[in-house]
Design an enzyme around this catalytic site. Structure first.
Site: not given
Ligand code: NAD
Length: 377
Positions: A100, A135, A200-201, A206, A279
């Site tokens: 990462k 990310d 969290g959208l 979304y 997620s």
């Protein structure tokens, strides 16, 4: 074999202590191979790349851009996230290791050609040992600049040879995880009339909201970005919620799709859901919270299984993207999680612990198979 002390909490070097020794201790504890600090004076780039474990193959993982309050916070984030990538790839059956990158900067203000080209040059120095892409805080478009300096990129826009954004495929995996948890708890996968609370959208949240609505779910969602909430509420007709209260919303499914550490000592007793499946990476502040969820009778879909869709897609890009293969592998998330839920119940362990055993088994299997010598002398 990955050794992971599941009881200990992370302690990273604070200013004034002997940083190098503490960082090596942390690498030893988590099993990291390499940490690279990257600084470029001209662009102002400050990025850390962490490569956790490359037993299964070269490291793969996104690049986060975030205005971390301290360098310790950035380092802790990149260590935890890269470790999670090893687990995600191992359980998804991919031949990649965990890595990462984090860039210490505000994505709303600091993006520039120079910054992403400088990052690309540093990635190039790793010669394929690490590939990265979008990310939190970054998009595939940002890495089009990096592409001029390195080819070790994934998740690029379709026009640049990539498979595009990973938000929807990750959401598809999260919905598969929710289906598995519903099947385990209620004997059917139907979302009809089920209440889903989404934290969290963004790119994933979304699409989770959209897919849940399409299946008849009742969606309540929150984001700290009020403009985004306003736009998505008017587009999808979902119910908005206070970002600080969303975790306490009475619901069937809580889907954390923002940042990590949301299941912690302050939130655990306030959750009013039956299932946690989302997620966000590193949803549990530490693995003991997997046990606490189990004790509370909440079914937890381990994040590194539920959110593997994006990694599956970008790994497939490296092989030569085939949409059918990606969807087939993302479908497996459902079966994998049903196995995890039943094994956890049968062995009186948390789902997080069972998932970690699966990681260790896959890595042990790899070592076992690679005893066979294949090259001519
Ligand atoms: P994103 O940056 O597009 O969206 C994250 C959203 O969360 C943003 O809109 C942000 O405003 C919001 N947010 C941050 N803190 C919040 C809070 N306290 N309460 C409510 N909202 C908050 O990121 P994304 O790509 O949608 O990823 C979401 C999560 O899923 C991250 O943890 C990411 O690491 C993980 N993940 C993403 C993918 C992918 O394919 N994009 C794959 C695997 C895992």
């Amino acid at each position: 074999m990955i050794v992971r002390d599941i009881e200990r909490k992370t302690t990273i070097v604070k200013g004034g202590e002997a940083p190098t020794m503490e960082i090596f201790k942390e690498m030893e504890r988590r099993g990291h191979e390499q940490i690279i600090f990257n600084y470029d004076k001209a662009s102002g780039l400050k990025a850390i790349i962490a490569i956790h474990d490359t037993t299964l193959g070269p490291a793969l993982g996104g690049c986060r851009m975030w205005p971390y309050s301290t360098e310790d916070a950035a380092l802790e984030d990149v260590l935890r996230l890269s470790e999670g990538m090893t687990y995600k790839a191992a359980v998804a059956g991919l031949d990649y290791g965990g890595g990462k990158a984090v860039m210490i900067a505000d994505p709303a203000q600091a993006k520039s050609e120079a910054l992403f080209r400088a990052l690309g040059r540093f990635i190039e120095t790793l010669n394929g040992r690490f590939s990265t892409g979008e990310d939190v805080g970054t998009t595939g478009d940002d890495f089009v600049y990096s592409l001029r300096e390195t080819k070790h990129l994934v998740g690029l826009p379709k026009a640049y040879g990539g498979a595009g954004d990973t938000g929807d495929i990750t959401a598809e995996g999260v919905i598969n995880a929710i289906h598995a948890a519903l099947m385990y708890r209620f004997g059917n996968t139907s979302l009809e009339g089920r209440k889903i609370a989404i934290q969290g959208l963004g790119k994933v949240g979304y699409h989770v909201a959209k897919r849940a609505l399409q299946e008849g779910g009742v969606v309540v969602a929150a984001d700290i970005n009020p403009q985004l909430v306003g736009k998505i509420v008017s587009e999808l007709g979902i119910e908005p919620a206070d970002p600080w209260a969303i975790l306490e919303t009475p619901c069937d499914v809580l889907a954390p799709c923002a940042l990590g550490n949301v299941i912690n000592e302050e939130t655990i007793d306030k959750l009013q859901c039956q299932i946690v499946a989302g997620s966000a990476n590193n949803q549990l502040k530490d693995p003991s919270f997997g046990d606490r969820l189990q004790e509370r009778g909440i079914t937890y879909a381990p994040d590194f299984i539920a959110n593997a869709g994006g990694l599956i897609q970008v790994a497939d890009e490296i092989q030569g993207y085939r949409s059918e293969r990606v969807h087939h592998q993302v479908d497996n998330i459902y079966d994998l999680l049903l196995t995890v839920f039943h094994q956890a119940e049968a062995t009186h362990q948390s789902t997080a612990t069972v998932a970690m055993h699966m990681v260790e088994e896959r890595i042990a299997l790899y070592h076992a198979i690679h005893r066979i010598y294949t090259k001519a002398p």
